[in-house]
Scaffold this motif. Structure first.
Motif, PDB file in Angstrom:
ATOM      1  N   ILE A 170       0.836  -1.205   0.000  1.00  0.00           N
ATOM      2  CA  ILE A 170       0.000   0.000   0.000  1.00  0.00           C
ATOM      3  C   ILE A 170       0.868   1.251   0.000  1.00  0.00           C
ATOM      4  O   ILE A 170       0.572   2.245  -0.681  1.00  0.00           O
ATOM      5  CB  ILE A 170      -0.953  -0.003   1.214  1.00  0.00           C
ATOM      6  CG1 ILE A 170      -1.928  -1.184   1.128  1.00  0.00           C
ATOM      7  CG2 ILE A 170      -1.721   1.306   1.307  1.00  0.00           C
ATOM      8  CD1 ILE A 170      -2.803  -1.351   2.345  1.00  0.00           C
ATOM      9  N   GLU A 171       1.963   1.210   0.753  1.00  0.00           N
ATOM     10  CA  GLU A 171       2.852   2.360   0.822  1.00  0.00           C
ATOM     11  C   GLU A 171       3.487   2.641  -0.544  1.00  0.00           C
ATOM     12  O   GLU A 171       3.572   3.793  -0.980  1.00  0.00           O
ATOM     13  CB  GLU A 171       3.934   2.108   1.864  1.00  0.00           C
ATOM     14  CG  GLU A 171       4.817   3.315   2.120  1.00  0.00           C
ATOM     15  CD  GLU A 171       5.775   3.097   3.273  1.00  0.00           C
ATOM     16  OE1 GLU A 171       6.622   3.971   3.506  1.00  0.00           O
ATOM     17  OE2 GLU A 171       5.683   2.037   3.939  1.00  0.00           O
ATOM     18  N   LYS A 172       3.928   1.573  -1.214  1.00  0.00           N
ATOM     19  CA  LYS A 172       4.494   1.748  -2.565  1.00  0.00           C
ATOM     20  C   LYS A 172       3.442   2.312  -3.512  1.00  0.00           C
ATOM     21  O   LYS A 172       3.718   3.217  -4.318  1.00  0.00           O
ATOM     22  CB  LYS A 172       5.007   0.407  -3.092  1.00  0.00           C
ATOM     23  CG  LYS A 172       6.247  -0.108  -2.379  1.00  0.00           C
ATOM     24  CD  LYS A 172       6.655  -1.464  -2.938  1.00  0.00           C
ATOM     25  CE  LYS A 172       7.863  -2.031  -2.198  1.00  0.00           C
ATOM     26  NZ  LYS A 172       8.238  -3.386  -2.701  1.00  0.00           N
ATOM     27  N   ASP A 196      -9.863   9.766  -5.095  1.00  0.00           N
ATOM     28  CA  ASP A 196      -9.149   8.518  -5.348  1.00  0.00           C
ATOM     29  C   ASP A 196      -7.977   8.820  -6.269  1.00  0.00           C
ATOM     30  O   ASP A 196      -8.154   9.217  -7.419  1.00  0.00           O
ATOM     31  CB  ASP A 196     -10.093   7.489  -5.984  1.00  0.00           C
ATOM     32  CG  ASP A 196      -9.489   6.096  -6.014  1.00  0.00           C
ATOM     33  OD1 ASP A 196      -8.249   5.993  -6.105  1.00  0.00           O
ATOM     34  OD2 ASP A 196     -10.246   5.110  -5.958  1.00  0.00           O
ATOM     35  N   LYS A 197      -6.754   8.635  -5.742  1.00  0.00           N
ATOM     36  CA  LYS A 197      -5.567   8.953  -6.527  1.00  0.00           C
ATOM     37  C   LYS A 197      -5.494   8.107  -7.796  1.00  0.00           C
ATOM     38  O   LYS A 197      -5.047   8.581  -8.839  1.00  0.00           O
ATOM     39  CB  LYS A 197      -4.311   8.739  -5.682  1.00  0.00           C
ATOM     40  CG  LYS A 197      -4.217   9.637  -4.450  1.00  0.00           C
ATOM     41  CD  LYS A 197      -2.962   9.328  -3.652  1.00  0.00           C
ATOM     42  CE  LYS A 197      -2.915  10.127  -2.367  1.00  0.00           C
ATOM     43  NZ  LYS A 197      -2.780  11.571  -2.622  1.00  0.00           N
ATOM     44  N   LEU A 198      -5.908   6.850  -7.683  1.00  0.00           N
ATOM     45  CA  LEU A 198      -5.838   5.963  -8.843  1.00  0.00           C
ATOM     46  C   LEU A 198      -6.793   6.433  -9.938  1.00  0.00           C
ATOM     47  O   LEU A 198      -6.437   6.484 -11.121  1.00  0.00           O
ATOM     48  CB  LEU A 198      -6.167   4.528  -8.425  1.00  0.00           C
ATOM     49  CG  LEU A 198      -5.969   3.446  -9.489  1.00  0.00           C
ATOM     50  CD1 LEU A 198      -4.533   3.422  -9.958  1.00  0.00           C
ATOM     51  CD2 LEU A 198      -6.374   2.080  -8.937  1.00  0.00           C
ATOM     52  N   LEU A 254       1.315   6.566  -6.851  1.00  0.00           N
ATOM     53  CA  LEU A 254       0.124   7.298  -7.298  1.00  0.00           C
ATOM     54  C   LEU A 254       0.212   8.777  -6.947  1.00  0.00           C
ATOM     55  O   LEU A 254      -0.237   9.627  -7.719  1.00  0.00           O
ATOM     56  CB  LEU A 254      -1.129   6.681  -6.673  1.00  0.00           C
ATOM     57  CG  LEU A 254      -1.505   5.285  -7.189  1.00  0.00           C
ATOM     58  CD1 LEU A 254      -2.729   4.764  -6.450  1.00  0.00           C
ATOM     59  CD2 LEU A 254      -1.779   5.319  -8.688  1.00  0.00           C
ATOM     60  N   THR A 255       0.794   9.081  -5.777  1.00  0.00           N
ATOM     61  CA  THR A 255       0.948  10.491  -5.405  1.00  0.00           C
ATOM     62  C   THR A 255       1.865  11.196  -6.386  1.00  0.00           C
ATOM     63  O   THR A 255       1.595  12.326  -6.815  1.00  0.00           O
ATOM     64  CB  THR A 255       1.501  10.600  -3.979  1.00  0.00           C
ATOM     65  OG1 THR A 255       0.602   9.958  -3.060  1.00  0.00           O
ATOM     66  CG2 THR A 255       1.654  12.055  -3.578  1.00  0.00           C
ATOM     67  N   GLY A 256       2.978  10.518  -6.749  1.00  0.00           N
ATOM     68  CA  GLY A 256       3.881  11.100  -7.723  1.00  0.00           C
ATOM     69  C   GLY A 256       3.233  11.287  -9.073  1.00  0.00           C
ATOM     70  O   GLY A 256       3.375  12.345  -9.716  1.00  0.00           O
ATOM     71  N   ASN A 297       2.575  14.965 -10.738  1.00  0.00           N
ATOM     72  CA  ASN A 297       3.212  15.317 -12.007  1.00  0.00           C
ATOM     73  C   ASN A 297       2.196  15.535 -13.123  1.00  0.00           C
ATOM     74  O   ASN A 297       2.274  16.507 -13.882  1.00  0.00           O
ATOM     75  CB  ASN A 297       4.208  14.233 -12.418  1.00  0.00           C
ATOM     76  CG  ASN A 297       5.373  14.136 -11.449  1.00  0.00           C
ATOM     77  OD1 ASN A 297       5.766  15.131 -10.841  1.00  0.00           O
ATOM     78  ND2 ASN A 297       5.914  12.947 -11.283  1.00  0.00           N
ATOM     79  N   LEU A 298       1.229  14.607 -13.201  1.00  0.00           N
ATOM     80  CA  LEU A 298       0.266  14.707 -14.299  1.00  0.00           C
ATOM     81  C   LEU A 298      -0.733  15.831 -14.078  1.00  0.00           C
ATOM     82  O   LEU A 298      -1.185  16.457 -15.034  1.00  0.00           O
ATOM     83  CB  LEU A 298      -0.470  13.379 -14.480  1.00  0.00           C
ATOM     84  CG  LEU A 298       0.406  12.189 -14.882  1.00  0.00           C
ATOM     85  CD1 LEU A 298      -0.460  10.972 -15.136  1.00  0.00           C
ATOM     86  CD2 LEU A 298       1.215  12.511 -16.121  1.00  0.00           C
TER      87      LEU A 298
END
Length: 617
Positions: free
Chosen positions: A244-246, A272-274, A251-253, A257-258
């Motif tokens: 989950i941490e990975k 939801d980041k995803l 996803l945060t990165g 960026n996007l």
């Protein structure tokens, strides 16, 4: 419901069902055993009675059989007992007093069919069994029945009926069943407690993992699994938390960026980041496709058409306008306007100063402050949103969105970032097409007067005029020439002549309508193309231009003078269907004006054709 409770409930249900089945089988077995026991006693009693009655008959004391039968009735468990004879035996011993006839239908049935009959009488308060057993003649019995009775082999000689009270047996069975049920319940409770305690560490870890995965599914990647009791669970929790941490880091990165790539688009509604990353990636893919498409579009109009498609079909913006702003002239034109949509902004001049979005170069949202932009006036409960975008120093674009409700405004506000990204990708291509238009425009404009040149007239006649004529447009072709212009150049120089040409151009521009245009045909000759004119309007325009121009006083070499015009004009299609022929007719009319004294306006007439072509002045 927790997994521990679910598993315990499942086990409880299964074991309870098993116990119920066992109890039911035991109950049925006990009942059958009670009946079978009663039947065995009945067979034993029947055999005893048979042997006793036979002995009484052989010994000749059948008159004492009643005493014997009465004694048998007193045996414990037997409620009543009686013996019946068949007709054959009654006939044989007709002199006997003991006829022993059948008492009921069951006796008759058994005597007739030579089969035993069992009847169970069972209620909540009592339980009884009645059995009627036939005595069948047989030569194999000892003593031989056929030796004493006038009967055939297998013939019914009589029957014995016995009634038993089996209530005590039933009560004993119920007591046994209650003991079994009680023991089963105690066992079940103990077993459930034991299983629940043994399963609790496993189910607790399972519930924790389910809870964590549910939160992750909902878009919460900050949650972690905690509270493992078993070593295996601790290791599983560690792997899960690391995964989950990975996922959260990646996803945060990606989102950061996007999202920056699409101008910090508003966060996904579900947080939801995803899903946010998925939406942004889809946006980037579609932006790339859009950019590759407009790169091959030929004109500025094609690019605006693509942008309109994106806003309407892809981003679901329902009501909007696209304004193109001329920052040099300060005016704006509507490139696109949705059907049945009235813009809130009607700025036409001094756009850079009056339009708040253009002046501040920021997005203007009406809901942020009452009457935020004083130039915008919406009717009813409508809100608006303006997104400015600079193309170059000369042009800019404003996307003006109008909303009727909060949902529309929320949706439009969410799309601001992606709209900006589409505009950003549009900018270099649109700027290129605008530059091409400017270059093309310059090639079609006279450098001295700023009027269109003959190349523009050729292009208009070839490309625009045919479609306009099909729609029913009519034209007036007006030829203008400055009287004695060559004298000005010879006397005062070409600079003076150029100044006079510029003054005439300015005068004509001020007097014609926006749907008309002027061509510098050559030297001091000009052509004005009028759309849908009347005889009166064409004449009035020519007269006004001459009058206003003649009022201008020119000063060169310490001398003052004024100039006049000669004007000739014709109509399409009234005079001819051919545009070049109409220009020729206007030219003939111009020379007629010059031949007849100059400083006048002449309308073409067919009589002019008889004079033929005039020499050039």
């Amino acid at each position: 419901m927790q997994s521990n409770k679910k598993i315990t409930l499942i086990i409880f249900t299964m074991v309870s069902a098993l116990i119920i089945v066992i109890v039911a089988l035991v109950a049925l077995g006990s009942r059958e055993n009670s009946y079978e026991g009663a039947k065995k006693r009945a067979y034993l009693a029947a055999q005893t009675v048979k042997q006793s009655l036979t002995a009484h008959m052989i010994n000749g004391n059948m008159h004492q059989s009643d005493v014997f039968l009465s004694g048998m009735s007193q045996v414990e468990g037997i409620q009543s007992l009686w013996v019946v004879r068949s007709n054959t035996v009654n006939k044989q011993f007709s002199d006997s007093k003991a006829k022993m006839p059948p008492r009921d239908e069951i006796d008759k049935y058994v005597l007739k069919n030579a089969v035993e009959k069992i009847e169970i009488n069972e209620t909540l308060q009592s339980a009884g069994l009645r059995i009627t057993i036939p005595y069948i003649a047989s030569s194999h019995d000892q003593p031989n029945c056929l030796s004493c009775h006038d009967a055939k082999e297998g013939e019914v000689l009589g029957a014995i009926s016995l009634e038993f009270d089996i209530q005590d047996d039933r009560i004993s069975s119920i007591v046994i069943l209650l003991k079994i049920i009680g023991s089963s319940i105690i066992f079940l409770i103990i077993m459930l407690i034991f299983i629940s305690k043994k399963l609790q560490p496993y189910t607790s870890s399972f519930d924790t993992m389910i809870k964590v995965l549910k939160k992750v599914h909902e878009g919460n990647y900050s949650i972690r699994a905690q509270g493992a009791k078993l070593e295996q669970d601790k290791e599983a929790f560690k792997w899960l938390n690391e995964t989950i941490e990975k996922l959260e880091t990646v996803l945060t990165g990606i989102e950061h960026n996007l999202t920056s790539f699409v101008h910090n688009r508003s966060t996904n509604i579900n947080n939801d980041k995803l899903l946010s990353a998925q939406e942004i990636i889809e946006d980037i893919s579609e932006i790339y496709t859009y950019k590759k498409t407009i790169e091959t579009d030929l004109s500025k109009e094609d690019i605006y058409f693509r942008l309109t498609q994106v806003l309407r079909d892809r981003l679901k913006i329902q009501k909007f306008c696209i304004f193109e702003n001329d920052l040099i002239k300060g005016n704006r034109t509507i490139v696109f306007q949705s059907e049945e949509m009235t813009p809130c902004c009607f700025v036409e001049k001094n756009v850079k100063e009056v339009c708040r979005a253009e002046r501040t170069d920021t997005v203007v949202v009406s809901k942020n402050f009452p009457q935020l932009c004083r130039a915008a006036q919406c009717t009813g409960e409508k809100d608006y949103l303006c997104i400015p975008f600079m193309i170059n120093d000369q042009k800019s674009v404003t996307v003006h969105i109008v909303c009727d409700d909060k949902e529309c405004m929320q949706h439009s506000n969410y799309q601001i970032g992606i709209i900006k990204k589409y505009l950003e990708e549009t900018k270099p291509i649109l700027e290129s097409r605008i530059l091409m238009d400017i270059l093309k425009q310059r090639s079609l404009v006279d450098g001295l007067t700023g009027l269109y040149n003959r190349k523009y007239l050729d292009d208009f006649i070839e490309n625009s005029m045919p479609s306009e004529i099909e729609k029913g447009t009519t034209y007036a072709i007006m030829f203008l020439d400055i009287d004695y212009f060559k004298m000005v150049n010879d006397t005062y120089g070409h600079d003076a002549g150029d100044a006079i040409l510029q003054k005439l151009s300015q005068t004509m521009k001020e007097l014609i309508s926006t749907k008309d245009f002027i061509i510098r045909f050559g030297g001091e000759e000009f052509v004005i193309i009028l759309r849908d004119p009347t005889e009166e309007s064409a004449y009035e325009l020519a007269k006004n231009i001459n009058e206003e121009f003649s009022k201008i006083v020119f000063n060169f070499n310490n001398e003052s003078f004024s100039k006049t015009l000669s004007v000739g004009y014709s109509f399409v299609p009234e005079d001819t269907n051919q545009i070049w022929k109409a220009i020729k007719y206007a030219d003939l009319s111009l020379y007629e004006a010059k031949d007849t004294g100059r400083n006048k306006v002449v309308r073409f007439k067919k009589a002019l054709l008889k004079n033929g072509d005039k020499p050039e002045y």
